[in-house]
Design a protein around this motif. Structure first.
Motif, mmCIF file in Angstrom:
data_model
loop_
_atom_site.group_PDB
_atom_site.id
_atom_site.type_symbol
_atom_site.label_atom_id
_atom_site.label_comp_id
_atom_site.label_asym_id
_atom_site.label_seq_id
_atom_site.Cartn_x
_atom_site.Cartn_y
_atom_site.Cartn_z
ATOM 1 N N GLY A 60 0.823 -1.209 0.000
ATOM 2 C CA GLY A 60 0.000 0.000 0.000
ATOM 3 C C GLY A 60 0.849 1.247 0.000
ATOM 4 N N HIS A 61 0.543 2.167 -0.924
ATOM 5 C CA HIS A 61 1.277 3.424 -1.022
ATOM 6 C C HIS A 61 0.345 4.516 -1.551
ATOM 7 C CE1 HIS A 61 1.833 1.364 -4.929
ATOM 8 N NE2 HIS A 61 1.664 2.584 -5.433
ATOM 9 N N VAL A 62 0.800 5.741 -1.459
ATOM 10 C CA VAL A 62 0.050 6.870 -1.991
ATOM 11 C C VAL A 62 0.039 6.741 -3.513
ATOM 12 C CG1 VAL A 62 0.013 9.381 -2.257
ATOM 13 C CG2 VAL A 62 0.639 8.368 -0.045
ATOM 14 N N LEU A 120 2.133 7.565 5.556
ATOM 15 C CA LEU A 120 1.026 6.737 5.094
ATOM 16 C C LEU A 120 -0.106 6.697 6.119
ATOM 17 C CD1 LEU A 120 0.585 5.207 2.472
ATOM 18 C CD2 LEU A 120 1.324 3.142 3.641
ATOM 19 N N TRP A 123 -2.060 9.846 5.652
ATOM 20 C CA TRP A 123 -2.813 9.734 4.404
ATOM 21 C C TRP A 123 -4.094 8.938 4.642
ATOM 22 C CZ3 TRP A 123 -2.007 12.021 -0.256
ATOM 23 C CH2 TRP A 123 -2.692 11.507 -1.366
ATOM 24 N N ALA A 124 -3.968 7.781 5.289
ATOM 25 C CA ALA A 124 -5.129 6.934 5.571
ATOM 26 C C ALA A 124 -6.092 7.629 6.534
ATOM 27 C CB ALA A 124 -4.677 5.592 6.133
ATOM 28 N N LEU A 130 -5.468 4.263 -1.218
ATOM 29 C CA LEU A 130 -4.128 3.711 -1.391
ATOM 30 C C LEU A 130 -4.065 2.956 -2.710
ATOM 31 C CD1 LEU A 130 -3.397 2.195 2.131
ATOM 32 C CD2 LEU A 130 -2.588 4.370 1.201
#
Length: 139
Positions: A60-62, A120, A123-124, A130
Motif C-alpha cells: 500500500g502506497h500513496v 502513510l 494519508w489513511a 491507497l
C-alpha cells in the motif's frame, strides 16, 4: 492570584519569532491534504517518493508515489530528474523516521526536499485511497 496553566506557564514567543518559526517549518514540511490536492490536479510540481522498502510499497502506497528507499538514493538514481526538482518524501507514519532519513539523504545530495507529515498513516487518516502493487498508480 491563581497559578497559570501548563499552557501559559511558559510564555508564548513574540509574534515575529513565532512567524519565523512557523515559516521555517513550512519550508521543510507539507501535509497529506496539500499533497492530495496537488496529485488530484494531475500536474504536481514535485516528485513524491515513498522511502520504505519494495514489499511495504507493494502492500500500500500513496497513488502516484515512486518507490525509492532512502538507502538507495544516489546521484545516479536521482539523475533522472533535473537538479531543481522538489521531492516530497514519506514513510509509514509518525512512528517511522524513514522520511527524515530520506530527506536528509536528498539534501546531502544537493536536492530540494519536503517531508509529508503523517506519512502513510496520515494519508489513511484523511480517508485518501491507497494504491497497491509495484506500480505508482494514479489518484
Amino acid at each position: 492570584m491563581p497559578q497559570p496553566s501548563f499552557v501559559a506557564a511558559i510564555p508564548a514567543a513574540a509574534p515575529e519569532v513565532a512567524r519565523a518559526h512557523f515559516a521555517a517549518r513550512l519550508a521543510f514540511e507539507t501535509d497529506c491534504a496539500d499533497v492530495h490536492e496537488a496529485l488530484k490536479s494531475g500536474q504536481p510540481d514535485f516528485v513524491l517518493l515513498e522511502v520504505r522498502g519494495p514489499g511495504a510499497y507493494a502492500r500500500g502506497h500513496v497513488p502516484g508515489a515512486l518507490n525509492l528507499p532512502y538507502r538507495e538514493m544516489t546521484e545516479e538514481r536521482l539523475s533522472a530528474w533535473p537538479q531543481e526538482t522538489l521531492f516530497v518524501v514519506y514513510c509509514a507514519g509518525p512512528h517511522c523516521n524513514g522520511a527524515d532519513r530520506g530527506a536528509l539523504r536528498l539534501s546531502e545530495l544537493g536536492r530540494k526536499v519536503k517531508l509529508m507529515l503523517g506519512g502513510l498513516t496520515g494519508w489513511a487518516d484523511e480517508g485518501f485511497p491507497l494504491a497497491t502493487g509495484t506500480e505508482p498508480g494514479q489518484l
